[in-house]
Enzyme design. Structure first.
Site, PDB file in Angstrom:
ATOM      1  N   ASP A   1       2.912  23.449 -23.057  1.00 53.61           N
ATOM      2  CA  ASP A   1       3.296  23.953 -21.734  1.00 53.61           C
ATOM      3  C   ASP A   1       3.092  25.468 -21.715  1.00 53.61           C
ATOM      4  OD1 ASP A   1       5.262  22.422 -19.413  1.00 53.61           O
ATOM      5  OD2 ASP A   1       4.926  24.579 -19.248  1.00 53.61           O
TER       6      ASP A   1
ATOM      7  N   LYS B   1      10.543  26.890 -21.486  1.00 50.93           N
ATOM      8  CA  LYS B   1      10.654  25.444 -21.686  1.00 50.93           C
ATOM      9  C   LYS B   1      10.389  25.089 -23.145  1.00 50.93           C
ATOM     10  CE  LYS B   1       9.607  23.285 -17.278  1.00 50.93           C
ATOM     11  NZ  LYS B   1       8.799  22.349 -16.521  1.00 50.93           N
TER      12      LYS B   1
ATOM     13  N   THR C   1      -1.092  13.013 -10.616  1.00 51.92           N
ATOM     14  CA  THR C   1      -1.573  12.286  -9.438  1.00 51.92           C
ATOM     15  C   THR C   1      -2.663  13.111  -8.767  1.00 51.92           C
ATOM     16  OG1 THR C   1       0.621  11.401  -9.181  1.00 51.92           O
ATOM     17  CG2 THR C   1      -0.845  11.196  -7.288  1.00 51.92           C
TER      18      THR C   1
ATOM     19  N   PHE D   1       4.052   5.530 -13.053  1.00 53.15           N
ATOM     20  CA  PHE D   1       4.867   5.024 -11.941  1.00 53.15           C
ATOM     21  C   PHE D   1       6.353   5.244 -12.210  1.00 53.15           C
ATOM     22  CE2 PHE D   1       0.891   2.722 -12.170  1.00 53.15           C
ATOM     23  CZ  PHE D   1       0.420   2.857 -10.869  1.00 53.15           C
TER      24      PHE D   1
ATOM     25  N   PHE E   1      13.899  -0.782  -2.011  1.00 49.54           N
ATOM     26  CA  PHE E   1      13.362   0.239  -1.103  1.00 49.54           C
ATOM     27  C   PHE E   1      13.557  -0.133   0.361  1.00 49.54           C
ATOM     28  CE2 PHE E   1      11.447   3.704  -3.481  1.00 49.54           C
ATOM     29  CZ  PHE E   1      11.792   3.262  -4.749  1.00 49.54           C
TER      30      PHE E   1
ATOM     31  N   ALA F   1      18.206   2.241   4.177  1.00 52.03           N
ATOM     32  CA  ALA F   1      18.010   3.247   5.222  1.00 52.03           C
ATOM     33  C   ALA F   1      18.800   4.496   4.858  1.00 52.03           C
ATOM     34  CB  ALA F   1      18.485   2.684   6.552  1.00 52.03           C
TER      35      ALA F   1
ATOM     36  N   GLY G   1      12.692  12.106  -0.298  1.00 52.96           N
ATOM     37  CA  GLY G   1      12.324  13.436  -0.787  1.00 52.96           C
ATOM     38  C   GLY G   1      11.716  13.272  -2.165  1.00 52.96           C
TER      39      GLY G   1
ATOM     40  N   CYS H   1       7.221  13.330  -5.325  1.00 50.32           N
ATOM     41  CA  CYS H   1       6.043  12.476  -5.146  1.00 50.32           C
ATOM     42  C   CYS H   1       5.794  12.005  -3.724  1.00 50.32           C
ATOM     43  CB  CYS H   1       6.146  11.278  -6.083  1.00 50.32           C
ATOM     44  SG  CYS H   1       5.938  11.758  -7.799  1.00 50.32           S
TER      45      CYS H   1
ATOM     46  N   LYS I   1      17.899  12.490  -4.705  1.00 43.90           N
ATOM     47  CA  LYS I   1      18.479  11.167  -4.938  1.00 43.90           C
ATOM     48  C   LYS I   1      19.463  11.314  -6.102  1.00 43.90           C
ATOM     49  CE  LYS I   1      15.271   9.305  -8.334  1.00 43.90           C
ATOM     50  NZ  LYS I   1      14.401   8.197  -8.713  1.00 43.90           N
TER      51      LYS I   1
END
Ligand code: UDX
Ligand code: UDX
Length: 445
Positions: A30, A35, A119, A150, A247, A250, A255, A258, A318
């Site tokens: 990195d 870090k 990605t 994923f 998923f 509601a 956010g 990704c 989340k």
């Protein structure tokens, strides 16, 4: 095998540690020296359950360095997992990916595979291969494989060790063979395809999940209008295996690092190729509006938030992560501050990161009780277990006005009704004891 991983973010570090767990020797690279220092002390720079334990367990197989030359020189596989942040126009910024590819070309001293985990838009792996060919210094063969991940934040270790599939976009049998050698110990089914399809699998998967969330959010909004209950609706839908029950929660929108970026990037890619992805355009638009939903609900009670004590519970995008990237809280807190509210925040792990955005403007509280005491409104942006398990009766005991506006449906309508609070949630009817509506400055009837 000898593996190097470029980038020790969520994806890179978790991948590296899990590969070490499966017996490989892994060097993590990195450019961020802080870090690397932390990692060398055995500490994870990110909050991810189980990660530090695995780092510790596999410390003999893990090396951390800022010196890429040493890492890339003699590796069998070099994984690129640096960030691909969103640019102003919504396209993916590939500067870091290309920089690492060039460094690999200039340093590799043995044949190796470059596995691209970041990605990247369809076609990028081809460009990376060309860039490597143009810059390669030694007489070595370097093949590029698209190998999207994923993993979700908060469950990243589990998602990597027990992934649903390993996608490999390869151009040769040799590349497939080396990648299988690396991943066989995981015992996970493979999807072997060409590189462009592999790149598309990643975007199409993330965009589909984002679409699913925006869809359920729109249905929730309609439920509020026509008097249906989104939770029962989602339950009824989800029992159909063709739809699936995941998923379908509601809320105030997705956010994270990704979905927001990948929806915009795929939309941009389609536009660039003169094609409009209408479903994704709508997904993005619905999400932007959804993020403002709680504020709009609150404005039906108060013309202005000036001078009000506003409690904010949960700020991360989340639960289970300290990550604030594209979190709905970051859109809402500035609106409250601009309006002149006194904002009091509680989050179990996200407050240090929030302080970087708002060092002095808001009050950071040590407990939910502290945040809601004397509050005129309480907003819930993240469904942390601590919030869901909080004694709901305390809102009416501690708040000045017991107005709770919940963007994650943390409480049942029955418990809200019993607790005597005014409770607004997503896709469900408002709970309000009549006497309360008179204590607010401009109540809805
Ligand atoms: C990843 C991806 O790789 C991204 O494409 C995907 O869509 C989401 O997950 P993430 O792991 O979340 O990104 O990225 P981040 O936490 O930003 O970490 C990237 C790391 O790469 C940082 O530690 C950064 O310091 C490092 N980096 C960046 C390098 O080492 N070299 C660079 O040139 C640029
Ligand atoms: C996501 C993908 O799940 C993962 O496969 C990919 O590799 C990276 O992007 P992540 O961003 O960590 O992972 O979180 P995820 O759990 O997918 O949640 C993303 C956002 O969607 C969060 O803001 C979450 O609150 C929201 N969400 C999720 C909902 O609003 N409703 C749901 O039902 C599920």
């Amino acid at each position: 095998m000898k593996i190097a991983v470029a980038g020790t973010g969520y994806v890179g570090l978790v991948t590296a540690v899990c590969l070490a767990e499966k017996g490989h020797d892994v060097t993590c690279v990195d450019i961020n020296l802080q870090k690397i220092d932390l990692l060398k002390q055995g500490k994870s720079p990110i909050y991810e359950p189980g990660l530090e334990e695995l780092m510790h367990k596999n410390r003999d197989r893990l090396t951390y360095t800022a010196d890429y030359m040493d890492a890339y020189r003699l590796s069998d596989v070099i994984i690129i997992a640096v960030g691909t942040p969103e640019k102003q126009d919504g396209s993916a910024n590939l500067e870091y990916v290309y920089e690492v590819a060039k460094q690999i070309a200039e340093t590799a001293e043995q044949d190796c595979i470059v596995a691209v985990k970041s990605t990247v838009p369809v076609g990028t792996n081809d460009k990376i291969e060309r860039l490597i060919r143009d810059n390669v210094r030694n007489n070595v063969s370097i093949e590029v494989v698209s190998n999207p991940e994923f993993l979700s934040q908060g469950t990243a270790v589990k998602d990597t060790l027990y992934a649903t599939r390993i996608v490999l976009g390869v151009k040769s049998r040799n590349a497939e063979k080396v990648m299988r050698e690396m991943y066989d110990p995981f015992n996970i089914p493979y999807v072997i395809t060409d590189r462009r399809s592999a790149e598309m699998i990643k975007y199409a998967s993330n965009n589909f999940l984002a679409l699913k969330i925006s869809y359920i959010n729109e249905i929730a909004n309609l439920c509020e209008i026509v008097g249906a209950n989104i939770e029962d609706v989602a339950k009824g839908m989800g029992m159909d295996p063709r739809i699936g029950d995941r998923f379908l929660n509601a809320g105030i929108g997705y956010g994270g690092s990704c979905f927001p970026k990948d929806t915009k990037a795929l939309h941009w890619l389609a536009n660039f190729n003169d094609y409009e992805l209408k479903t994704i355009k709508a997904t993005i638009e619905v999400n932007e509006n959804q993020k403002l939903k709680l504020i709009k609900k609150a404005r039906r009670y108060f013309d202005s938030f000036r001078g009000l004590n506003v409690a904010v519970l949960g700020v991360t995008f989340k639960p289970g992560t300290d990550d604030l990237r594209d979190a709905p809280s970051l859109v809402n807190i500035p609106i409250l501050l601009e309006d002149g509210a006194n904002v009091r925040v509680w989050d179990p792990v996200g407050m240090d990161n929030l302080r970087k955005n708002f060092p002095e403007e808001i009050i950071y509280c040590q407990s939910i009780e502290e945040a809601i005491t004397n509050a005129d409104i309480c907003f819930i942006f993240t469904e942390w277990p601590e919030i869901k398990q909080f004694d709901i009766k305390k809102y009416s005991k501690l708040m000045k006005n017991p107005l709770v506006i919940d963007g994650r449906n943390c409480y049942s309508l029955e418990s809200a009704s019993e607790a005597g609070i005014i409770y607004e949630s997503i896709g469900r009817k408002r709970v309000c004891k009549k006497e309360h509506s008179y204590s607010l400055s401009s109540p809805v009837s």
